[in-house]
Design a protein around this motif. Structure first.
Motif, mmCIF file in Angstrom:
data_model
loop_
_atom_site.group_PDB
_atom_site.id
_atom_site.type_symbol
_atom_site.label_atom_id
_atom_site.label_comp_id
_atom_site.label_asym_id
_atom_site.label_seq_id
_atom_site.Cartn_x
_atom_site.Cartn_y
_atom_site.Cartn_z
ATOM 1 N N ARG A 274 0.830 -1.319 -0.055
ATOM 2 C CA ARG A 274 0.067 0.083 -0.189
ATOM 3 C C ARG A 274 0.871 1.313 0.072
ATOM 4 O O ARG A 274 1.879 1.521 0.901
ATOM 5 C CB ARG A 274 -0.712 -0.038 1.160
ATOM 6 C CG ARG A 274 -2.067 1.051 1.247
ATOM 7 C CD ARG A 274 -3.064 0.775 2.338
ATOM 8 N NE ARG A 274 -2.417 1.046 3.639
ATOM 9 C CZ ARG A 274 -2.236 0.225 4.467
ATOM 10 N NH1 ARG A 274 -2.796 -1.158 4.165
ATOM 11 N NH2 ARG A 274 -1.808 0.607 5.549
ATOM 12 N N ALA B 120 -2.009 6.257 1.621
ATOM 13 C CA ALA B 120 -3.159 5.670 1.142
ATOM 14 C C ALA B 120 -4.342 5.151 2.560
ATOM 15 O O ALA B 120 -3.598 5.031 3.746
ATOM 16 C CB ALA B 120 -3.041 4.252 0.292
ATOM 17 N N LEU B 121 -5.369 5.139 2.327
ATOM 18 C CA LEU B 121 -6.319 4.825 3.244
ATOM 19 C C LEU B 121 -6.140 3.333 3.587
ATOM 20 O O LEU B 121 -5.703 2.408 2.867
ATOM 21 C CB LEU B 121 -7.789 4.710 2.763
ATOM 22 C CG LEU B 121 -8.335 6.201 2.619
ATOM 23 C CD1 LEU B 121 -9.745 6.169 1.816
ATOM 24 C CD2 LEU B 121 -8.142 7.060 3.795
ATOM 25 N N ALA C 251 -6.232 -0.612 4.440
ATOM 26 C CA ALA C 251 -7.000 -1.873 3.934
ATOM 27 C C ALA C 251 -8.170 -2.346 4.928
ATOM 28 O O ALA C 251 -7.638 -2.401 6.213
ATOM 29 C CB ALA C 251 -6.080 -2.656 3.381
ATOM 30 N N GLN C 252 -9.080 -2.986 4.293
ATOM 31 C CA GLN C 252 -9.956 -3.618 5.334
ATOM 32 C C GLN C 252 -9.964 -5.021 5.175
ATOM 33 O O GLN C 252 -9.418 -5.501 4.182
ATOM 34 C CB GLN C 252 -11.494 -3.057 4.888
ATOM 35 C CG GLN C 252 -11.575 -1.563 5.258
ATOM 36 C CD GLN C 252 -13.239 -1.397 4.976
ATOM 37 O OE1 GLN C 252 -13.993 -1.923 5.490
ATOM 38 N NE2 GLN C 252 -13.175 -0.419 4.188
ATOM 39 N N PRO D 275 -15.551 1.756 5.181
ATOM 40 C CA PRO D 275 -14.390 2.254 5.245
ATOM 41 C C PRO D 275 -13.904 2.987 6.326
ATOM 42 O O PRO D 275 -14.635 3.738 6.924
ATOM 43 C CB PRO D 275 -13.942 2.973 4.038
ATOM 44 C CG PRO D 275 -15.087 3.743 3.749
ATOM 45 C CD PRO D 275 -16.184 2.587 4.014
ATOM 46 N N HIS E 9 -11.359 8.758 7.381
ATOM 47 C CA HIS E 9 -10.145 9.473 6.969
ATOM 48 C C HIS E 9 -10.089 10.812 7.563
ATOM 49 O O HIS E 9 -10.979 11.442 7.930
ATOM 50 C CB HIS E 9 -9.907 9.752 5.542
ATOM 51 C CG HIS E 9 -8.558 9.869 5.067
ATOM 52 N ND1 HIS E 9 -8.082 11.149 4.973
ATOM 53 C CD2 HIS E 9 -7.684 9.080 4.458
ATOM 54 C CE1 HIS E 9 -6.862 11.215 4.421
ATOM 55 N NE2 HIS E 9 -6.488 9.675 3.993
ATOM 56 N N TYR F 72 -12.796 7.857 -0.422
ATOM 57 C CA TYR F 72 -13.261 6.666 -0.169
ATOM 58 C C TYR F 72 -13.718 5.828 -1.147
ATOM 59 O O TYR F 72 -13.721 4.776 -1.452
ATOM 60 C CB TYR F 72 -14.642 7.027 0.452
ATOM 61 C CG TYR F 72 -14.312 7.469 2.214
ATOM 62 C CD1 TYR F 72 -13.561 6.901 2.850
ATOM 63 C CD2 TYR F 72 -15.243 8.576 2.415
ATOM 64 C CE1 TYR F 72 -13.098 7.719 4.035
ATOM 65 C CE2 TYR F 72 -14.991 9.286 3.709
ATOM 66 C CZ TYR F 72 -13.934 8.974 4.509
ATOM 67 O OH TYR F 72 -13.853 9.378 5.582
ATOM 68 N N GLN G 129 -10.644 4.219 -2.520
ATOM 69 C CA GLN G 129 -10.604 2.617 -1.753
ATOM 70 C C GLN G 129 -11.352 1.816 -2.303
ATOM 71 O O GLN G 129 -10.946 0.751 -2.117
ATOM 72 C CB GLN G 129 -10.695 3.026 -0.322
ATOM 73 C CG GLN G 129 -10.261 2.107 0.707
ATOM 74 C CD GLN G 129 -10.661 2.231 2.220
ATOM 75 O OE1 GLN G 129 -11.499 3.118 2.323
ATOM 76 N NE2 GLN G 129 -9.952 1.675 2.917
ATOM 77 N N ARG H 179 -10.375 0.114 -5.345
ATOM 78 C CA ARG H 179 -9.178 -0.795 -4.972
ATOM 79 C C ARG H 179 -9.603 -2.154 -4.373
ATOM 80 O O ARG H 179 -9.240 -3.348 -4.921
ATOM 81 C CB ARG H 179 -8.174 0.128 -4.468
ATOM 82 C CG ARG H 179 -7.566 1.160 -5.106
ATOM 83 C CD ARG H 179 -6.572 1.633 -4.250
ATOM 84 N NE ARG H 179 -5.710 2.704 -4.801
ATOM 85 C CZ ARG H 179 -4.812 3.621 -4.263
ATOM 86 N NH1 ARG H 179 -4.612 3.671 -2.919
ATOM 87 N NH2 ARG H 179 -4.212 4.525 -5.102
ATOM 88 N N LEU H 180 -10.322 -2.047 -3.424
ATOM 89 C CA LEU H 180 -10.743 -3.336 -2.669
ATOM 90 C C LEU H 180 -11.435 -4.151 -3.754
ATOM 91 O O LEU H 180 -11.282 -5.407 -3.627
ATOM 92 C CB LEU H 180 -11.536 -2.831 -1.554
ATOM 93 C CG LEU H 180 -10.906 -2.370 -0.294
ATOM 94 C CD1 LEU H 180 -11.856 -1.928 0.566
ATOM 95 C CD2 LEU H 180 -9.970 -3.438 0.210
ATOM 96 N N VAL I 104 -4.860 -3.884 -0.858
ATOM 97 C CA VAL I 104 -5.076 -2.605 -1.426
ATOM 98 C C VAL I 104 -3.733 -2.430 -2.225
ATOM 99 O O VAL I 104 -2.527 -2.188 -1.904
ATOM 100 C CB VAL I 104 -5.456 -1.320 -0.545
ATOM 101 C CG1 VAL I 104 -5.394 -0.268 -1.624
ATOM 102 C CG2 VAL I 104 -6.313 -1.606 -0.008
#
Length: 216
Positions: free
Chosen positions: A4, A8-9, A11-12, A140, A143, A196, A199, A202-203, A215
């Motif tokens: 990542r 970047a935000l 990852a989940q 998410p 942020h 968001y 993100q 990407r997920l 991510v």
């Protein structure tokens, strides 16, 4: 393995047995603060739209806005972070913003175009959340750009309402300060929404590529 990029935000992981553990406590001090903040929303609407007590409405709105960070700070300080708290905090923020916008539009404190711009961002985010949910992901993480935008908007609203009910000289100053905060808040609100969406995209790509939770 994908790495990542910096900034970047986070990852989940999908909801389910493999999800990261989160506290499931309900009766905590941070959650109580969030519940009290939620109760302030109908109180604010009553004061502004029914009793037309603008001074009291400004006080309720200011308290709701300035305590935006309190529940999160207390949760981290007391180690009482919970999944419910993670949901209540942004929910209270959004309800304050949406309720204030609709009430302000009805009272002609803000133009409908400003309200439409913020509502459009919420619709965009709801669409992204729906996509994430279909792929087994929850909301998410919040942020810092979104938190900054929320702070600016919740700071702008009491100033705009106070200026709306003030004398001409005070109203001019309050309007300049309030709209300065409001426009910056709107820009950052959309910037956070874009983050968001990126993100979420990407997920979804990671899931389709067979590498969920990573991510690129």
């Amino acid at each position: 393995m994908s790495r990542r990029p910096t900034g970047a935000l986070p990852a989940q992981t999908p909801d389910g047995p493999g999800a990261a553990p989160s506290g499931d406590r309900i009766l905590t001090l941070p959650n109580l603060i969030s519940f009290v903040r939620l109760l302030g929303v109908p109180l604010f609407l009553y004061l502004l739209l029914v009793s037309h007590d603008d001074v009291a409405a400004v006080v309720v709105l200011a308290i709701g806005g300035t305590t935006d960070w309190v529940d999160g700070w207390v949760a981290r300080r007391l180690h009482q972070v919970s999944r419910l708290g993670e949901l209540l905090d942004p929910l209270a923020d959004r309800l304050y913003i949406l309720a204030t916008l609709l009430a302000f539009t009805a009272r002609e404190v803000v133009p409908w175009q400003f309200t439409a711009a913020l509502l459009a961002r919420e619709l965009l985010l709801l669409g992204s959340l729906g996509v994430l949910r279909r792929h087994g992901y929850g909301p998410p993480p919040v942020h810092y750009v979104g938190k900054t935008a929320t702070f600016l908007l919740l700071a702008a609203f009491p100033v705009l309402l106070g200026g709306h009910a003030a004398s001409a000289v005070t109203a001019t100053t309050a309007s300049a300060i309030g709209w300065g905060l409001a426009w910056w808040g709107l820009v950052l609100y959309w910037a956070a929404g874009a983050l968001y969406v990126v993100q979420a995209a990407r997920l979804v790509r990671a899931v389709r590529a067979g590498t969920p939770g990573v991510v690129a």
